[in-house]
Design a protein around this motif. Structure first.
Motif, PDB file in Angstrom:
ATOM      1  N   PRO A  10       0.795  -1.240   0.000  1.00 21.34           N
ATOM      2  CA  PRO A  10       0.000   0.000   0.000  1.00 21.34           C
ATOM      3  C   PRO A  10       0.823   1.284   0.000  1.00 21.34           C
ATOM      4  O   PRO A  10       0.524   2.213  -0.735  1.00 21.34           O
ATOM      5  CB  PRO A  10      -0.844  -0.118   1.279  1.00 21.34           C
ATOM      6  CG  PRO A  10      -0.869  -1.570   1.609  1.00 21.34           C
ATOM      7  CD  PRO A  10       0.434  -2.125   1.128  1.00 21.34           C
ATOM      8  N   ASP A  40      -6.554  -2.435   6.131  1.00 17.48           N
ATOM      9  CA  ASP A  40      -7.431  -2.248   4.975  1.00 17.48           C
ATOM     10  C   ASP A  40      -8.859  -2.682   5.255  1.00 17.48           C
ATOM     11  O   ASP A  40      -9.789  -2.231   4.596  1.00 17.48           O
ATOM     12  CB  ASP A  40      -6.870  -3.037   3.779  1.00 17.48           C
ATOM     13  CG  ASP A  40      -7.559  -2.671   2.484  1.00 17.48           C
ATOM     14  OD1 ASP A  40      -7.719  -1.467   2.226  1.00 17.48           O
ATOM     15  OD2 ASP A  40      -7.966  -3.595   1.745  1.00 17.48           O
ATOM     16  N   GLU A  41      -9.031  -3.571   6.243  1.00 22.30           N
ATOM     17  CA  GLU A  41     -10.381  -4.077   6.494  1.00 22.30           C
ATOM     18  C   GLU A  41     -11.246  -3.084   7.265  1.00 22.30           C
ATOM     19  O   GLU A  41     -12.455  -3.291   7.422  1.00 22.30           O
ATOM     20  CB  GLU A  41     -10.325  -5.409   7.264  1.00 22.30           C
ATOM     21  CG  GLU A  41      -9.692  -5.354   8.641  1.00 22.30           C
ATOM     22  CD  GLU A  41      -8.183  -5.619   8.594  1.00 22.30           C
ATOM     23  OE1 GLU A  41      -7.588  -5.851   9.664  1.00 22.30           O
ATOM     24  OE2 GLU A  41      -7.620  -5.605   7.489  1.00 22.30           O
TER      25      GLU A  41
END
Length: 310
Positions: A208, A270-271
Motif C-alpha cells: 500500500p 485495509d479491512e
C-alpha cells in the motif's frame, strides 16, 4: 516504421460505463484446447468456477466480433477474438458527486470528490469517476489523460476522443502541466518552508505505502505554508514530477503528514470500514496547460474544499 493495428470495435455496449472484456485466443501448440469451452475453463474457472463459465456460455455471454454468441463446442481457433461482460460485485456508493468544471468537444475537466477512484481498478469498478462521467455525460469513449489518487479530491483531465488522448497524455509525461495542490497538515516551526523536496520514491506492487530510499532522486515537490492556525497549517504543494503518493510521502518525510492519511506515517488496516466523514485533506486545486490541439492557454480551479480548514 511499424504501424499499430487498430483494434476492432467492441460488439457489446458498455454496462454502467464499463467496457466489455476483450479476449484473444492464444496459441495452443500442445493441442490442449479442442473447443472454446476448454480454453475458457482453463482461463477463468480457477477464479469463478466451472459452473459459472458454463452458465455464461449457455446464456450467450461470450460473443464474437459480429456480436453472435459463441457455442461451447465451437472448435478452438488461435487468434479468434471474443468479448464478454464480467460479473461485477456490488459496490458501496461514494456519497459525493463528480463536478464538471469544463466540457468541450475534446476535453472534460472533472472535479473529483474524495474516495472516488479515477478509473476502474481492483474492487473499485463502477464507483469511479470514469464510469460515472461516461454514463452521466453520454461519452462512452471518454478516457483520463492522467490519474488522481482515490483518496485525493480535485481536478482530473479527461479526453473525449481516442485520437486526441495521446496529445494530452504527453503534456503530463513531458511535465508541461502546472499542477497546484492544497493540504492541511501540522505546522511544524522547524519545517523550514518554503522548501523544495527531491528524493527517490519507490512504490512496490501490492504494497500500500510507498517509501523513500537513498539514490538518484526521481521526484520533486515544492512546498509552501500559506496560513497557520494553532498547530495546523494550510500548505500549497506544487509537484514537479508525478510519482505515486509523492506529495503524501514528501509531507510525511518532513514530519508533517497530511491530515487523515491512512498510510502515512502508519498504514491503517485495509479491512477497516471507509469513514466518509474523515477525508484525506489533500486537494488538486489547479491545472494550467497550453492545449496541444487548439493552442488555448487553460487555467482551471477546483471548487472543492478541505473540510478541516473550512
Amino acid at each position: 516504421m511499424r504501424r499499430r493495428t487498430r483494434r476492432t470495435a467492441a460488439p457489446l455496449p458498455q454496462r454502467s460505463g464499463i467496457d466489455p472484456v476483450r479476449v484473444r485466443l492464444p496459441a495452443d501448440p500442445g493441442g490442449a484446447w479442442g473447443c472454446v469451452r476448454d480454453h475458457l475453463l482453463a482461463r477463468y474457472a480457477p477464479a469463478v468456477g466451472a459452473e459459472r463459465v458454463d452458465a455464461m456460455l449457455v446464456e450467450g455471454r461470450f460473443v464474437g466480433a459480429d456480436g453472435a454468441a459463441v457455442a461451447a463446442d465451437e472448435p478452438y481457433r488461435e487468434g479468434r477474438v471474443l468479448w464478454f461482460h464480467r460479473d461485477l460485485a456490488p459496490e458501496e456508493r461514494v456519497p459525493f458527486e463528480v463536478g464538471v468544471v469544463h466540457r468541450d468537444e475534446r476535453i472534460v475537466v472533472a472535479d473529483k470528490p474524495h474516495f472516488l477512484a479515477t478509473t476502474p481498478r481492483g474492487r473499485h469498478v463502477t464507483e469511479t469517476a470514469l464510469a460515472r462521467l461516461r454514463r452521466d455525460l453520454g461519452l462512452p469513449a471518454l478516457q483520463p489523460a492522467h490519474r488522481l489518487d482515490r483518496l485525493t479530491a480535485g481536478l482530473v483531465l479527461f479526453v473525449v476522443r481516442p485520437e486526441d488522448r495521446g496529445a494530452y497524455q504527453r503534456l503530463f509525461k513531458e511535465r508541461l502541466v502546472r499542477k497546484e495542490y492544497e493540504a492541511v497538515a501540522p505546522s511544524r516551526p522547524a519545517l523550514g518552508v518554503p522548501v523544495t523536496v527531491r528524493s527517490r520514491i519507490v512504490k512496490e506492487r501490492g504494497v500500500p505505502a510507498a517509501y523513500e530510499e537513498p539514490g538518484e532522486p526521481n521526484s520533486e515537490s515544492r512546498i509552501e505554508l500559506v496560513e497557520r492556525r494553532g498547530e495546523s497549517g494550510l500548505y500549497r504543494l506544487r509537484p514537479v514530477t508525478g510519482r505515486t503518493h509523492q506529495l503524501r510521502v514528501h509531507m510525511n518525510g518532513l514530519g508533517a503528514p497530511i491530515l487523515n492519511d491512512p498510510l502515512y506515517p502508519v498504514v491503517r488496516p485495509d479491512e477497516e470500514p471507509e469513514d466518509f466523514g474523515r477525508p484525506l485533506q489533500l486537494l488538486a486545486r489547479a491545472l494550467e496547460f497550453t492545449d496541444p490541439v487548439t493552442g488555448v492557454e487553460w487555467r482551471f480551479r477546483s471548487a472543492g474544499r478541505l473540510c478541516a480548514w473550512g
